[in-house]
Design a protein around this motif. Structure first.
Motif, short mmCIF file in Angstrom:
data_model
loop_
_atom_site.label_atom_id
_atom_site.label_comp_id
_atom_site.label_asym_id
_atom_site.label_seq_id
_atom_site.Cartn_x
_atom_site.Cartn_y
_atom_site.Cartn_z
N LYS A 15 7.08 10.33 5.55
CA LYS A 15 6.76 8.76 5.63
C LYS A 15 7.93 7.79 5.35
O LYS A 15 8.87 7.96 4.35
N ASP A 63 8.58 5.00 3.90
CA ASP A 63 8.67 4.54 2.78
C ASP A 63 9.37 5.46 1.63
O ASP A 63 10.12 4.90 0.62
N THR A 64 9.37 6.70 1.89
CA THR A 64 9.72 7.69 0.88
C THR A 64 10.85 8.59 1.66
O THR A 64 10.38 9.75 1.75
N CYS A 69 11.96 7.61 -5.80
CA CYS A 69 10.97 7.22 -6.97
C CYS A 69 11.61 7.69 -8.23
O CYS A 69 11.49 7.24 -9.32
N ALA A 129 7.39 4.33 -9.48
CA ALA A 129 6.88 4.33 -8.25
C ALA A 129 7.02 3.21 -7.43
O ALA A 129 7.44 2.26 -7.94
N ARG A 130 6.50 3.32 -6.05
CA ARG A 130 6.86 2.06 -5.26
C ARG A 130 5.80 0.73 -5.80
O ARG A 130 6.01 -0.32 -5.59
N THR A 131 4.83 1.20 -6.61
CA THR A 131 3.87 0.32 -7.24
C THR A 131 4.49 -0.50 -8.53
O THR A 131 3.93 -1.20 -9.02
N ASN A 144 5.24 16.38 1.32
CA ASN A 144 4.63 15.78 2.66
C ASN A 144 5.19 14.45 2.73
O ASN A 144 5.51 14.03 3.89
N SER A 145 5.20 13.69 1.38
CA SER A 145 5.67 12.20 1.82
C SER A 145 7.11 12.15 2.15
O SER A 145 7.40 11.36 2.99
N CYS A 179 -0.10 6.67 -10.14
CA CYS A 179 0.96 6.00 -9.70
C CYS A 179 0.67 4.58 -9.75
O CYS A 179 1.81 3.81 -9.40
N HIS A 180 -0.34 4.11 -9.90
CA HIS A 180 -0.55 2.82 -10.13
C HIS A 180 -1.61 2.40 -11.17
O HIS A 180 -2.35 3.64 -11.53
N GLY A 183 1.19 4.51 2.62
CA GLY A 183 2.67 5.16 2.64
C GLY A 183 3.07 6.28 1.98
O GLY A 183 4.24 6.92 1.93
N GLU A 184 2.00 6.83 1.13
CA GLU A 184 2.32 8.24 0.70
C GLU A 184 1.23 9.19 0.59
O GLU A 184 0.10 8.88 0.84
N ASP A 185 1.61 10.39 0.33
CA ASP A 185 0.66 11.24 0.36
C ASP A 185 -0.01 11.49 -1.17
O ASP A 185 0.75 11.65 -2.21
N GLY A 195 7.31 -6.35 -10.67
CA GLY A 195 7.79 -4.88 -9.81
C GLY A 195 7.03 -4.79 -8.42
O GLY A 195 7.74 -4.32 -7.37
N SER A 196 5.66 -5.29 -8.39
CA SER A 196 5.03 -5.17 -7.22
C SER A 196 3.74 -5.72 -7.26
O SER A 196 3.02 -5.83 -8.37
N SER A 218 1.04 -4.89 -6.60
CA SER A 218 -0.20 -3.77 -6.86
C SER A 218 -0.15 -3.77 -8.57
O SER A 218 -1.02 -3.18 -8.99
N ASN A 219 0.63 -4.50 -9.08
CA ASN A 219 0.83 -4.35 -10.64
C ASN A 219 -0.02 -5.37 -11.11
O ASN A 219 0.39 -6.40 -11.91
#
Lengths: 138, 384
Positions: free
Chosen positions: A63, A65-66, A72, A83-85, A116-117, B261-262, B287-289, B354-355, B357-358
């Motif tokens: 993907k 973004d990664t 990360c 993490a991206r978050t 997979n990412s 992750c969040h 954007g991620e699995d 940072g994001s 989403s936070n």
């Protein structure tokens, strides 16, 4: 079929069922055990340098973004990642975080997701062995 | 008028000009107290962001309380404080306009009939603003004495009314200032100074009234009783359970898996359709699995949709439920974007946030899904 000691048999059956029904126990493995298992599955020996190259390299199949594990986990797996978050990721190297690679289900879940990412496919058993070998050496 | 008797003790020795006392100390304190509290409520209401809401409410409620006290004083206070002294009849207003437009010099020591209309309008508006504000607090934010009785539908309607009333009050204040300036010029006296000193220059044409004794002790008792009664009523009403709030406790599976992750977002922040769509597409999760086993997906989906936005009655649930289904993420919902539009982009991209989403970086109550404006603390400093 009759058993001379039916109560014992029933107890054993109950015990077996209890074990089967219980969730996968935390801390059911170790980096060394996982490494051996993946090497056995691959039929080949792990290689630290290959593991490092896979971890730090930039990839295009996954993907956008990664593109790398380091997106990360950062270039230093002994340090905390993010993490991206924005959420903090605890260090990945077992040397810095003894909880890593001690739960089979968790290891498989995150290999499944992150390969997979980053790569756009599952990692092979040899790639997993390489990665664990390199991360354990840090 | 028959009462032409000059009030006692009305001249002040040493003054170049003879003055009469018009506004007692309580009227003046009320007036300037109202100026301060209404200015606080107006500035924070019209211009400040949600983090100033607490000050807005304090200003508004204090203005409301001042008006209640003024009503008591309007019945029991000194002569020119009493409503009976200046309550105008339609005829009085017309007569006043007619004489003044013909250049009449007849002066009212207290409020003239037009000014009196303004007084009653402003008092009524401030009370309505305090009430509609309490209703907005209860209906939209679901807190305060009216929260159990009002939902977001009523709350949003009351907020509209509150905003319209505030605009009318702002217009009346502008008219009041214009009226004071005009009347000061026309009658060659400083009306603003009179509201500070309480005195006006004595003139031969003035209508003199017999003094009316202020019933200070009775008024104070009544105001104390009313204040105590309101405090008790507030505590009793606020103590009732509020229906429609998100109360469900997040199961460990959801906290663990979603929180890996969040932050584990409260299910009331998105409608069920969004949760279904998100849980169907975990292999490409923003954007991620983020794939999970089928059993876990089913269990988490069931819990999220059981407690989705449709099942509660809060402002964030109502707002985030609106919008196109393909705006999957909370941060993609139109209401989220509108509510965060004024914030600088760097606030989200730099530490400690940072994001976007936070949520919990600024919303201290993010986990509860309430997103109360009282629980917002923007980080003071950000670093790249």
């Amino acid at each position: 079929m009759t058993s001379p000691i039916p109560s014992l048999k029933a107890a054993m059956a109950a015990a077996a069922l209890t074990v089967l029904a219980a969730p996968v126990l935390a801390q059911d493995t170790s980096p060394d055990q996982l490494l051996s298992a993946y090497e056995a599955e691959a039929g080949a020996s792990a290689d630290l340098a290959r593991g490092q190259a896979l971890f730090t390299g930039q990839h295009t199949g996954g993907k956008p973004d990664t593109p790398s594990c380091t997106t990360c986990h950062t270039m230093d797996p002994r340090a905390k990642g993010q993490a991206r978050t924005g959420k903090v990721i605890e260090p990945l190297a077992p040397g810095a975080n003894p909880e890593r690679f001690t739960e089979t289900a968790k290891v498989e879940k995150w290999f499944g997701r992150n390969c997979n990412s980053v790569l756009g496919r599952d990692c092979t058993a040899l790639e997993k062995a390489d990665l664990i070998a390199w991360l354990s050496s840090l | 008028m028959a009462r032409n008797k000059t009030e006692n003790n009305e001249t002040q020795p040493g003054d170049a000009e003879t003055t009469v006392k018009v506004w007692d100390i309580w009227v003046r304190l009320f007036h300037w107290g109202l100026v301060m509290t209404v200015a606080t409520a107006a500035l924070t209401g019209f211009f400040a962001n949600a983090t100033w809401l607490q000050l807005h409410i304090i200003g508004g409620l204090m203005a409301g309380a001042l008006v209640l006290a003024r009503i008591v004083w309007g019945l029991l206070g000194s002569r020119h404080a009493r409503f009976a002294d200046f309550a105008p009849s339609p005829r009085a207003v017309i007569d006043h306009l007619r004489t003044q437009s013909r250049g009449g010099t007849h002066r009212h020591l207290g409020h003239n009939p037009l000014g009196a209309l303004m007084v009653f309008a402003v008092l009524a508006l401030i009370l309505s603003l305090a009430l509609s504000g309490l209703g907005t607090l209860g209906g939209v934010l679901r807190v305060g004495p009216l929260a159990p009785d009002l939902g977001t539908d009523t709350g949003f309607a009351l907020r509209e009314a509150h905003e319209i009333l505030a605009l009318i009050l702002a217009a009346l204040i502008a008219l009041h200032l214009g009226g004071v300036a005009f009347e000061s010029w026309r009658s060659r006296e400083n009306l603003t100074r009179s509201m500070v000193t309480g005195r006006k220059p004595s003139r031969s044409g003035d209508v003199r009234h017999a003094p009316v004794r202020a019933r200070g002790l009775i008024a104070l008792t009544l105001i104390a009783l009313a204040g105590g009664g309101l405090a008790v009523a507030n505590a009793t009403l606020s103590g009732r359970p509020v229906p429609g709030l998100p109360t469900a406790t997040m199961p460990e599976l959801v906290t663990e898996e979603c929180g890996a992750c969040h932050m584990a977002y409260h299910p009331a922040l998105l409608p069920a359709a969004n949760w279904h769509a998100i849980m169907r597409t975990l292999d490409d999760h923003f954007g991620e699995d983020a794939s999970l086993g089928t059993d876990d997906v089913a269990e988490i989906t069931a819990w999220l949709t059981t407690h989705a936005a449709e099942t509660v009655d809060t402002k964030p649930a109502r707002l985030f439920a609106r919008g196109p289904e393909d705006a999957l993420a909370i941060t993609a919902r139109p209401a989220w974007q509108r509510l965060h539009a004024d914030l600088p982009e760097t606030l989200f991209t730099t530490q400690p946030v940072g994001s976007a989403s936070n949520c919990a970086a600024c919303h201290q109550d993010a986990e509860t899904g309430r997103m109360s404006p009282f629980a917002i603390t923007l980080p003071k400093e950000t670093q790249p």
